[in-house]
Design an enzyme around this catalytic site. Sequence first.
Site, PDB file in Angstrom:
ATOM      1  N   ASP A 141       1.966   3.070  -3.410  1.00 58.92           N
ATOM      2  CA  ASP A 141       1.193   1.946  -3.460  1.00 58.92           C
ATOM      3  C   ASP A 141       0.451   1.888  -2.024  1.00 58.92           C
ATOM      4  O   ASP A 141       0.060   0.911  -1.488  1.00 58.92           O
ATOM      5  CB  ASP A 141       2.118   0.791  -3.477  1.00 58.92           C
ATOM      6  CG  ASP A 141       1.247  -0.594  -3.770  1.00 58.92           C
ATOM      7  OD1 ASP A 141       1.787  -1.801  -3.597  1.00 58.92           O
ATOM      8  OD2 ASP A 141       0.184  -0.499  -4.247  1.00 58.92           O
ATOM      9  N   LYS A 144      -5.271   4.859  -2.232  1.00 60.89           N
ATOM     10  CA  LYS A 144      -5.177   5.384  -3.609  1.00 60.89           C
ATOM     11  C   LYS A 144      -5.863   6.815  -3.402  1.00 60.89           C
ATOM     12  O   LYS A 144      -5.362   7.667  -4.258  1.00 60.89           O
ATOM     13  CB  LYS A 144      -6.358   4.723  -4.159  1.00 60.89           C
ATOM     14  CG  LYS A 144      -6.024   3.185  -4.345  1.00 60.89           C
ATOM     15  CD  LYS A 144      -4.397   2.915  -4.376  1.00 60.89           C
ATOM     16  CE  LYS A 144      -4.118   1.494  -4.034  1.00 60.89           C
ATOM     17  NZ  LYS A 144      -2.722   1.234  -3.654  1.00 60.89           N
ATOM     18  N   ASP A 169       1.173   2.202  -8.469  1.00 65.21           N
ATOM     19  CA  ASP A 169       0.423   1.069  -8.678  1.00 65.21           C
ATOM     20  C   ASP A 169      -1.089   1.119  -8.483  1.00 65.21           C
ATOM     21  O   ASP A 169      -1.621   2.173  -8.255  1.00 65.21           O
ATOM     22  CB  ASP A 169       0.736  -0.123  -7.508  1.00 65.21           C
ATOM     23  CG  ASP A 169       0.056  -1.369  -7.718  1.00 65.21           C
ATOM     24  OD1 ASP A 169      -0.254  -2.133  -6.755  1.00 65.21           O
ATOM     25  OD2 ASP A 169      -0.011  -1.909  -8.786  1.00 65.21           O
ATOM     26  N   ASN A 170      -1.854   0.364  -9.201  1.00 64.17           N
ATOM     27  CA  ASN A 170      -3.327   0.321  -9.054  1.00 64.17           C
ATOM     28  C   ASN A 170      -4.205   1.488  -9.772  1.00 64.17           C
ATOM     29  O   ASN A 170      -5.075   2.008  -9.062  1.00 64.17           O
ATOM     30  CB  ASN A 170      -3.856   0.078  -7.631  1.00 64.17           C
ATOM     31  CG  ASN A 170      -2.948  -1.029  -6.876  1.00 64.17           C
ATOM     32  OD1 ASN A 170      -2.183  -0.624  -6.038  1.00 64.17           O
ATOM     33  ND2 ASN A 170      -3.133  -2.294  -7.285  1.00 64.17           N
ATOM     34  N   GLU A 199      -2.843  -7.912  -9.195  1.00 61.47           N
ATOM     35  CA  GLU A 199      -1.844  -8.909  -8.625  1.00 61.47           C
ATOM     36  C   GLU A 199      -2.696 -10.443  -8.540  1.00 61.47           C
ATOM     37  O   GLU A 199      -3.866 -10.603  -7.906  1.00 61.47           O
ATOM     38  CB  GLU A 199      -1.146  -8.425  -7.370  1.00 61.47           C
ATOM     39  CG  GLU A 199      -2.061  -8.078  -6.272  1.00 61.47           C
ATOM     40  CD  GLU A 199      -2.262  -6.750  -6.448  1.00 61.47           C
ATOM     41  OE1 GLU A 199      -1.927  -6.151  -7.388  1.00 61.47           O
ATOM     42  OE2 GLU A 199      -2.379  -6.058  -5.228  1.00 61.47           O
TER      43      GLU A 199
HETATM   44  N1  LIG Z   1      -0.630   7.707   3.947  1.00 62.88           N
HETATM   45  C1  LIG Z   1      -0.020   6.880   4.293  1.00 62.88           C
HETATM   46  N2  LIG Z   1       1.143   6.586   4.927  1.00 62.88           N
HETATM   47  C2  LIG Z   1       1.918   5.631   5.209  1.00 62.88           C
HETATM   48  N3  LIG Z   1       1.416   4.305   5.065  1.00 62.88           N
HETATM   49  C3  LIG Z   1       0.198   4.359   4.311  1.00 62.88           C
HETATM   50  C4  LIG Z   1      -0.630   5.522   4.333  1.00 62.88           C
HETATM   51  N4  LIG Z   1      -1.495   5.099   3.521  1.00 62.88           N
HETATM   52  C5  LIG Z   1      -1.855   3.768   3.654  1.00 62.88           C
HETATM   53  N5  LIG Z   1      -0.628   3.282   4.116  1.00 62.88           N
HETATM   54  C6  LIG Z   1      -0.426   1.791   4.002  1.00 62.88           C
HETATM   55  O1  LIG Z   1      -0.135   1.414   2.735  1.00 62.88           O
HETATM   56  C7  LIG Z   1      -0.588   0.283   2.803  1.00 62.88           C
HETATM   57  C8  LIG Z   1      -2.222   0.545   2.158  1.00 62.88           C
HETATM   58  C9  LIG Z   1      -2.358   0.102   0.459  1.00 62.88           C
HETATM   59  C10 LIG Z   1      -3.590   0.301  -0.004  1.00 62.88           C
HETATM   60  N6  LIG Z   1      -3.354  -0.558  -1.166  1.00 62.88           N
HETATM   61  C11 LIG Z   1      -4.614  -0.890  -1.590  1.00 62.88           C
HETATM   62  O2  LIG Z   1      -5.656  -0.682  -0.996  1.00 62.88           O
HETATM   63  C12 LIG Z   1      -4.713  -1.975  -2.594  1.00 62.88           C
HETATM   64  C13 LIG Z   1      -5.802  -2.645  -2.821  1.00 62.88           C
HETATM   65  C14 LIG Z   1      -5.949  -3.604  -3.835  1.00 62.88           C
HETATM   66  N7  LIG Z   1      -7.134  -4.381  -4.145  1.00 62.88           N
HETATM   67  O3  LIG Z   1      -8.239  -4.050  -3.413  1.00 62.88           O
HETATM   68  O4  LIG Z   1      -7.232  -5.107  -5.104  1.00 62.88           O
HETATM   69  C15 LIG Z   1      -4.797  -4.022  -4.587  1.00 62.88           C
HETATM   70  C16 LIG Z   1      -3.512  -3.271  -4.368  1.00 62.88           C
HETATM   71  O5  LIG Z   1      -2.686  -3.473  -5.230  1.00 62.88           O
HETATM   72  C17 LIG Z   1      -3.570  -2.340  -3.395  1.00 62.88           C
HETATM   73  O6  LIG Z   1      -2.363  -1.638  -3.143  1.00 62.88           O
HETATM   74  C18 LIG Z   1      -0.995  -0.373   4.144  1.00 62.88           C
HETATM   75  O7  LIG Z   1       0.040  -1.142   4.598  1.00 62.88           O
HETATM   76  C19 LIG Z   1      -1.281   0.926   4.851  1.00 62.88           C
HETATM   77  O8  LIG Z   1      -1.081   0.942   6.146  1.00 62.88           O
HETATM   78 MG   LIG Z   2      -1.086  -2.130  -4.908  1.00 60.95          MG
END
Ligand SMILES: Nc1ncnc2c1ncn2[C@@H]1O[C@H](/C=C/CNC(=O)c2cc([N+](=O)[O-])cc(O)c2O)[C@@H](O)[C@H]1O
Ligand SMILES: [Mg+2]
Length: 214
Positions: A141, A144, A169-170, A199
Amino acid sequence: TQSTRPQRLLGAVQKNATRGDPRSVVKAIDEFCRHKEWAMNVGDEKGCILDSVVSELNPATVLELGTYCGYSTVRIASLLPPHAKLITLEFNPDYAKIACQVIAWAGLEDKIQLVEGSSAEWIPKMKEHFGVKMLDLVFMDHWKDDYLPDTKLLEDCGLLRKGSVLLADNVICPGSPDYLKYVRRSPRYKSQYFRSHLEYTKAEDGLEKSVFLG
Ligand SMILES: Nc1ncnc2c1ncn2[C@@H]1O[C@H](/C=C/CNC(=O)c2cc([N+](=O)[O-])cc(O)c2O)[C@@H](O)[C@H]1O
Ligand SMILES: [Mg+2]
């Protein structure tokens, strides 16, 4: 100074949830996101699908990529058997701080290991650093665009066994088209789409469950 949305989400947990009661923490976050401020938690609708996959699998070792505020971390951990472990990776220190407090409020510190760092850095260290042999479930999650490279990294690090489950997810919104193509075409996965909604909205989204065939 202005508070951030994750800080306000934590405030809603501390105000409305009962300490040591994970389901009340999940409920408090869903109420906050549905009625006050949207946030990118997997949410209540997709959360029920997540619950059924976790309950059916009864995993001993779970890896979550992308903790954010810890909503799915708490949701998954509340369903794990006594000695099971959930490792969750989060590279944003501000989000990690919030998630740590949400996890503590739920009383799930013993089941959850929150690691502040990137998947690229920590997936290769799973075995030596956490004594992980194999992963029974990976919940993806995070960004993406990282789904596909991280899946290949999990394979290359020998962390998947016959029957390991990837739950993403997503896969529709925001979408991870390259990941979806890969798991649906690869002979090494049996993939299944669980249609749902983004969500707290009426937009289509869903979870993709992919079983590694070895
Ligand atoms: N390689 C990595 N290693 C560790 N942590 C990492 C990482 N890449 C991202 N993160 C962390 O994971 C989360 C990112 C989620 C992206 N979800 C999303 O962008 C997202 C967007 C929508 N939306 O826009 O509707 C809906 C959703 O359910 C979503 O999950 C943030 O807390 C970020 O800091
Ligand atoms: Mg998500």
